[in-house]
Design an enzyme around this catalytic site. Structure first.
Site, PDB file in Angstrom:
ATOM      1  CE  LYS A   1      -4.040  -1.987   1.895  1.00  0.00           C
ATOM      2  NZ  LYS A   1      -5.106  -1.525   1.973  1.00  0.00           N
TER       3      LYS A   1
ATOM      4  CE  LYS B   1      -7.799 -10.924  -2.414  1.00  0.00           C
ATOM      5  NZ  LYS B   1      -8.282 -10.988  -1.050  1.00  0.00           N
TER       6      LYS B   1
ATOM      7  CE  LYS C   1     -11.177  -1.718  -2.957  1.00  0.00           C
ATOM      8  NZ  LYS C   1     -10.453  -2.393  -2.781  1.00  0.00           N
TER       9      LYS C   1
END
Ligand code: TRP
Length: 337
Positions: free
Chosen positions: A117, A199, A202
């Site tokens: 992140k 995976k 969004k």
């Protein structure tokens, strides 16, 4: 509650940072709903965690309520599960602070989610992003959770939670139950339709099917799903050689209950051009009642408010007990009111 009759506690949360998608449903929320009789279940919208990345306030509020409506529409009955908004139970932030003081800089520095992140939000590497795992440990330890169903990506945070709980218990005695992560097998994971080796997420909207999405959009995404460049062009389960087909079979199996063998037989002799739309249709039919129920609930704000109020009350009751014990153990003066 008496220890002998205490049901095991299951707890999990999802950040309302995006709309829920098929991966969240098949990999998590659907299975949570099936556990309600066996376990004492707590599920929350991890809105405080979402603030580690800059949000549009109106959208965060909307998504938090939508997520609650979708939890219920996916089968998490509010009568059987404690559903709440993280920020409504202030003990999360309070225990989060205490646990920050028992979590090492080195440990937090090793978290892969922090590294990922930080790379993605290079202009906003804030303290919350760094100490996120201490807040997550607080979420879990406040409720003396036995099991934490999460995706593989949260394994490291669960391990850290265990380490912090054990460290704390070693100093102060048995304060926290040491939780176990409950991670679905790799084969049960839903992968992206555009890139079947990572995976469903969004962050790749074309490969991601959202629960509230219109049927025609879902159909289009499945028609465009990446299959494999092998020459045999048949529906056969082989995760290594044919990850795209395996993912679609996985999804089809999850929504129809059919085994891989049955699916292979059903599509024997059919090309991907028949298989892909069939998977799309099955998903559309599975999501239709969820979407309709969630929309109905969203129109009933008073009901949703009642659910999250009851949920926060029940959650606070447990959280307060744990926090009081922690405050006492570490040496804080007891609150006079
Ligand atoms: N960190 C989790 C995620 O990003 C969300 C989360 C926050 C969570 N607190 C939790 C999950 C406690 C399980 C238990 O997916």
């Amino acid at each position: 509650m008496d220890n002998e009759i205490r049901k095991k506690v299951m707890l999990s949360g999802i950040q309302p940072s995006g709309d829920l998608h098929l991966g969240n449903y098949l990999g998590a929320v659907k299975n949570w709903g099936e556990r309600a009789d066996e376990f004492d279940c707590y599920y929350f919208m991890a809105d405080l965690h979402t603030l580690t990345v800059r949000q549009n306030p109106a959208e965060l509020r909307r998504r938090t309520l939508e997520q609650l409506a979708q939890y219920i529409a996916c089968g998490l009955e509010p009568e059987k599960n404690t559903l709440f908004v993280q920020s409504h139970v202030h003990e999360h932030a309070e225990l989060g602070w205490i646990l920050n003081c028992y979590t090492m800089f080195g440990e937090l520095s090793r978290m892969t989610q922090f590294k990922d992140k930080s790379a993605k939000n290079a202009d906003n590497i804030n303290g919350g992003l760094f100490t996120y795992p201490s807040l997550m440990a607080a979420d879990i330890l406040l409720y003396q959770a036995d099991f934490v169903p999460v995706g593989e990506d949260q394994r490291q945070h669960c391990e850290l939670t265990r380490d912090v709980a054990i460290r704390f218990n070693n100093i102060y005695g048995d304060v926290f139950r040491v939780p176990e992560p409950y991670i679905p097998k790799a084969g049960a994971r839903v992968m992206g339709l555009g890139n079947p080796v990572s995976k469903m997420s969004k962050s790749d909207p074309n490969g991601c099917v959202f629960l509230m999405e219109k049927p025609e959009d879902i159909a289009r995404k499945f028609k465009r799903a990446v299959t494999d460049s092998d020459t045999e062009h048949c529906v056969r389960y082989d995760r290594e050689a044919k990850p795209g087909v395996a993912n679609l079979m996985n999804i089809y199996s999850a929504v129809t209950g059919k085994t891989f063998e049955e699916i292979e037989k059903e599509f024997d002799g059919c090309g991907y051009g028949v298989f892909k739309p069939a998977v799309g249709d099955a998903v559309i039919e599975t999501l239709r009642p969820i979407r309709e129920e969630a929309s109905r609930l969203l129109a009933d704000k008073a009901y949703l408010q009642q659910v999250y109020t009851d949920g926060a009350e029940k959650a606070s009751h447990i959280a307060r007990k744990t926090l009081r014990k922690v405050y006492k153990k570490v040496g804080l003066v007891e609150k006079p009111f």
